[in-house]
Design an enzyme around this catalytic site. Structure first.
Site, mmCIF file in Angstrom:
data_model
loop_
_atom_site.group_PDB
_atom_site.id
_atom_site.type_symbol
_atom_site.label_atom_id
_atom_site.label_comp_id
_atom_site.label_asym_id
_atom_site.label_seq_id
_atom_site.Cartn_x
_atom_site.Cartn_y
_atom_site.Cartn_z
ATOM 1 C CB CYS B 239 -0.968 -0.030 1.171
ATOM 2 S SG CYS B 239 -0.199 -0.122 2.800
ATOM 3 N NE ARG B 244 -3.815 2.603 2.655
ATOM 4 C CZ ARG B 244 -3.807 3.435 1.624
ATOM 5 N NH1 ARG B 244 -4.824 3.453 0.790
ATOM 6 N NH2 ARG B 244 -2.788 4.249 1.397
#
Lengths: 83, 282
Positions: B239, B244
């Protein structure tokens, strides 16, 4: 202690789709603004009333979102020989 | 008794399961939020709070925490190698998943995520406290770090140029195309927009329902399989800074059972700033 009056709603702020989350813990209201994509928290404010917390959160989020630079995506791949 | 999402590895528990185990001495509940002030507003009774920006990162090395720091954190949190650790946090468990990933690197056996995270606990009006728990410190010995679940730059270069692994970019579509450099409203931390050549775009949030819980394995299989991320090849998720993608790493490895999945925590802040690295747009 429990979170009360938990609420989420979607809106547009400074041209960006956002989610506004609000709840009350004890006598304090918390309002956070999240971008819809990717769902990241941008600002969170507290206040003694929902209106107070939300107006601060909206103002700060709008300021942050207004600074986002958009670049029209260019097509193509930049490649470097030997990499 | 509900245990939450039924997974082969049993690593997801429901909010109701956690509510029933608040006083279980074999369990340590830990909150890890993006918003590092959220814990002090109110947290699950007996939960300890970890600050990802100080306690789960070595900001000097730009690295995960060292084994020594990890052992210290576990000890201060009253965790032994036998403790069942339940992690939860805001933003649908972004940094809870980051903590989960580091705990697996250091070999902790029983770590689980609370499905729906802090958001679901709040929305259900479950009990919260501002009291810090009284912790009996422990002496914790971590295992040798398992870097098979962590991708470094050479792994990603090989995946991009020689297709040794499927790359999955879990950022938003606008970050993937290069239209924006960071999630709207967050600081820009890279020089260029775009994605690693060959990466497929599957934003992390596709794995979650509106209430923050994980989608069913059948739905997840359709989502990732539809993007060509089938688990037939090794997978590397990335990410912007790696939190994430630790969420997606968790989904692929533990909810879909893919054998070889790595989290590239260098992510776009490494690749996007790297001199002479190729990028792809859109």
């Amino acid at each position: 202690m429990q979170a009360q009056e938990y609420h989420e709603r979607k809106e547009q702020l400074a041209g960006w789709p956002v989610k506004i989350v609000s709840y009350r813990l004890g006598s304090t209201y918390y309002v956070s603004v999240h971008n819809e994509e990717p769902g990241a928290w941008i600002v969170k404010c507290e206040g003694q009333t929902l209106a107070d917390a939300e107006s601060k959160a909206r103002r700060q989020a709008e300021e942050a979102l207004a600074k986002v630079k958009r670049t029209p995506p260019a097509a193509g791949c930049t490649s470097v020989p030997g990499f | 008794m509900s245990t939450g999402l039924q997974t082969a590895s049993g690593v997801v528990v429901s909010t109701s399961w956690v509510a029933e185990h608040l006083n279980d001495p074999k369990i340590r509940i830990v909150e890890v939020d993006v918003d590092t002030k959220a814990y002090s507003e109110g947290h699950i009774p007996a939960a300890v709070g970890w600050d990802w920006s100080r306690q789960l990162c070595d900001t000097l090395r730009r690295d995960i925490i060292s084994q020594q720091k990890f052992e210290q954190l576990m000890g201060e949190s009253g965790i032994t190698p036998q403790t069942t650790v339940i992690l939860y946090g805001d933003n649908n468990n972004w940094f809870a998943a980051w903590a989960f990933w580091q705990m697996k690197i250091y070999g902790h056996a029983d770590v689980r995520l609370m499905d729906g995270g802090r958001k679901k606990w709040l929305a259900e009006s479950r009990e919260l406290t501002q009291e810090a728990p009284k912790i009996q410190k422990t002496s914790y010995k971590a295992k040798t770090p398992d870097y098979s679940i962590r991708a470094f730059l050479p792994d990603v270069q090989a995946a991009s140029s020689r297709k040794t692994a499927d790359l999955v970019d879990v950022r938003s579509p606008q970050e993937f195309t290069g239209e924006i450099l960071a999630p709207p409203g967050l600081p820009e931390t890279c020089q260029r927009g775009g994605h690693i050549p060959g990466a497929k775009s599957v934003p992390w949030a596709k794995a979650c329902n509106e209430d923050g819980t994980f989608k069913s394995p059948e739905e997840l299989k359709t989502i990732y399989g539809g993007a060509g991320i089938t688990g037939q090849k090794p997978v590397i998720a990335y990410c912007r800074i790696g939190e994430r993608s630790s969420h997606t790493w968790f989904v692929l490895k533990y909810l879909l059972g893919y054998k070889d999945v790595k989290n590239y925590d260098g992510s776009w802040t490494e690749w996007g700033n790297l001199v002479a690295a190729p990028i792809e747009r859109p």
